[in-house]
Design a protein around this motif. Sequence first.
Motif, mmCIF file in Angstrom:
data_model
loop_
_atom_site.group_PDB
_atom_site.id
_atom_site.type_symbol
_atom_site.label_atom_id
_atom_site.label_comp_id
_atom_site.label_asym_id
_atom_site.label_seq_id
_atom_site.Cartn_x
_atom_site.Cartn_y
_atom_site.Cartn_z
ATOM 1 N N THR A 191 0.457 -1.390 0.206
ATOM 2 C CA THR A 191 0.052 -0.140 -0.138
ATOM 3 C C THR A 191 0.765 1.344 -0.134
ATOM 4 N N LEU A 192 1.947 1.472 0.450
ATOM 5 C CA LEU A 192 2.728 2.698 0.544
ATOM 6 C C LEU A 192 3.396 2.985 -0.304
ATOM 7 N N TYR A 193 3.696 1.474 -1.309
ATOM 8 C CA TYR A 193 4.110 1.495 -2.501
ATOM 9 C C TYR A 193 3.314 2.002 -3.562
ATOM 10 N N GLU A 194 2.606 2.179 -3.606
ATOM 11 C CA GLU A 194 0.905 2.770 -4.666
ATOM 12 C C GLU A 194 0.824 3.860 -4.210
ATOM 13 N N ASN A 195 1.101 4.408 -2.928
ATOM 14 C CA ASN A 195 1.208 5.790 -2.221
ATOM 15 C C ASN A 195 1.999 6.617 -2.760
ATOM 16 N N LEU A 196 3.019 6.503 -2.575
ATOM 17 C CA LEU A 196 4.765 6.669 -3.198
ATOM 18 C C LEU A 196 3.931 7.110 -4.956
ATOM 19 N N GLN A 197 3.970 6.193 -5.251
ATOM 20 C CA GLN A 197 3.488 6.046 -6.861
ATOM 21 C C GLN A 197 3.423 7.316 -7.045
ATOM 22 N N GLU A 198 2.021 7.728 -6.318
ATOM 23 C CA GLU A 198 0.778 8.638 -6.741
ATOM 24 C C GLU A 198 1.710 9.893 -6.526
ATOM 25 N N ALA A 199 3.009 10.003 -5.226
ATOM 26 C CA ALA A 199 3.349 11.088 -5.096
ATOM 27 C C ALA A 199 4.694 10.816 -6.270
ATOM 28 N N LYS A 200 5.121 10.612 -6.853
ATOM 29 C CA LYS A 200 6.447 10.511 -7.820
ATOM 30 C C LYS A 200 5.632 10.744 -9.209
ATOM 31 N N LYS A 201 4.003 11.039 -8.892
ATOM 32 C CA LYS A 201 3.824 11.227 -10.200
ATOM 33 C C LYS A 201 3.494 13.115 -10.641
ATOM 34 N N ASN A 202 2.532 13.580 -8.861
ATOM 35 C CA ASN A 202 2.735 14.072 -8.348
ATOM 36 C C ASN A 202 3.369 15.420 -8.513
ATOM 37 N N GLY A 203 4.787 15.010 -7.930
ATOM 38 C CA GLY A 203 5.434 15.388 -7.265
ATOM 39 C C GLY A 203 6.058 15.965 -6.481
ATOM 40 N N TYR A 204 4.743 16.021 -5.926
ATOM 41 C CA TYR A 204 4.536 16.442 -3.845
ATOM 42 C C TYR A 204 3.581 15.071 -3.234
ATOM 43 N N ALA A 205 3.979 14.318 -2.524
ATOM 44 C CA ALA A 205 3.588 13.626 -0.666
ATOM 45 C C ALA A 205 2.593 14.342 0.245
ATOM 46 N N ILE A 206 1.254 13.592 0.328
ATOM 47 C CA ILE A 206 0.788 14.460 1.245
ATOM 48 C C ILE A 206 0.306 13.296 2.115
ATOM 49 N N GLU A 207 0.904 13.504 3.562
ATOM 50 C CA GLU A 207 0.497 13.108 4.236
ATOM 51 C C GLU A 207 -1.062 13.150 5.443
ATOM 52 N N ASN A 208 -1.452 12.462 5.826
ATOM 53 C CA ASN A 208 -3.124 13.468 6.385
ATOM 54 C C ASN A 208 -2.934 12.471 7.565
ATOM 55 N N GLN A 209 -2.794 12.871 8.741
ATOM 56 C CA GLN A 209 -2.827 12.237 9.943
ATOM 57 C C GLN A 209 -2.191 10.486 10.444
ATOM 58 N N GLU A 210 -0.999 11.066 9.297
ATOM 59 C CA GLU A 210 -0.827 8.817 9.960
ATOM 60 C C GLU A 210 0.985 9.677 10.816
ATOM 61 N N ALA A 211 1.624 10.766 11.055
ATOM 62 C CA ALA A 211 2.304 10.487 12.303
ATOM 63 C C ALA A 211 1.858 11.185 13.869
ATOM 64 N N SER A 212 0.221 11.815 13.038
ATOM 65 C CA SER A 212 -0.085 12.325 14.662
ATOM 66 C C SER A 212 -1.745 13.275 14.512
ATOM 67 N N LEU A 213 -2.672 12.620 14.815
ATOM 68 C CA LEU A 213 -4.399 12.869 14.837
ATOM 69 C C LEU A 213 -4.181 13.971 14.868
ATOM 70 N N GLY A 214 -5.226 14.328 13.928
ATOM 71 C CA GLY A 214 -5.252 16.354 13.528
ATOM 72 C C GLY A 214 -3.959 16.796 12.847
ATOM 73 N N PHE A 215 -2.935 16.476 12.579
ATOM 74 C CA PHE A 215 -1.905 16.992 11.672
ATOM 75 C C PHE A 215 -2.040 16.406 10.198
ATOM 76 N N HIS A 216 -1.885 17.711 9.276
ATOM 77 C CA HIS A 216 -1.681 17.083 7.975
ATOM 78 C C HIS A 216 -0.326 17.976 7.363
#
Length: 260
Positions: free
Chosen positions: A175-200
């Motif tokens: 699942t991570l690899y699929e997420n990374l491929q999307e980030a690679k395609k877009n040229g930026y990465a997004i993280e939604n509450q994966e490190a800490s709740l309520g943070f993006h």
Amino acid sequence: MKEKYWVPAIERADRVLRLIGEFPNQLRLIELSKRLEMNKSSLFSLLNTLETLKWVTKGEGDTYSLGPALAGIGAAYFQQFNIVQSFYKEAARSVHKINEHIQLGILEEGDVIYLGKMEGDSRVRLVTDPGMRFPAYASAIGKMQLTKFSEAELKKILQEPLKKKTEFTISDIDTLYENLQEAKKNGYAIENQEASLGFHCVAAPVYNFENKMIASVSFTMMTNSWEQKREAAKEEILLLASRLSQLAGYAGSQSKEPNK
């Protein structure tokens, strides 16, 4: 650009060097003259001076390439380049626009090491500070830099199951690899509450003169701010990453990962 103390001769030399750098060993005096719309006589004198100074060299067929003196100047520049100092200088502009926290981090094995942080007006404290390590797979800064690896390489770097920081943290490499491929395609990465709740977070890559990703920068904000500022933050973090990349000597496009 025309300014009071502008020196046209230096501007002409700059145009000549940039064109030769774009088409090394391809252009003769006559082609340079036509493309730059410069008088051949004046251009001949300029090229002769640049050749004497070893800023350009003349090869077979009387075509030009950049000379060894420029390599020495470039090396001196990169010796003085400091990504942390550059980050604090450039990030101030971005914080002023978006008014949210910005961080700089590098990848070491499976972790991000945070090198710098500049805060907006938000009183919310981040879970990471300069000098700290954090799992790369759970941060936008880390995920952006993990995009340079294949799935097989990721499985060597990371150990499954990936330890969850929140209920939203990706815990398997597929699942991570699929997420990374999307980030690679877009040229930026997004993280939604994966490190800490309520943070993006939204992160963009910093490249160097060898077209290698050397770091990432990211905006971090809470959900209410994210809903309002997401697009503006994405655009601004890409601009910040582009400025830092240019300072590091990168000459490509930030829209997608350069060819290796």
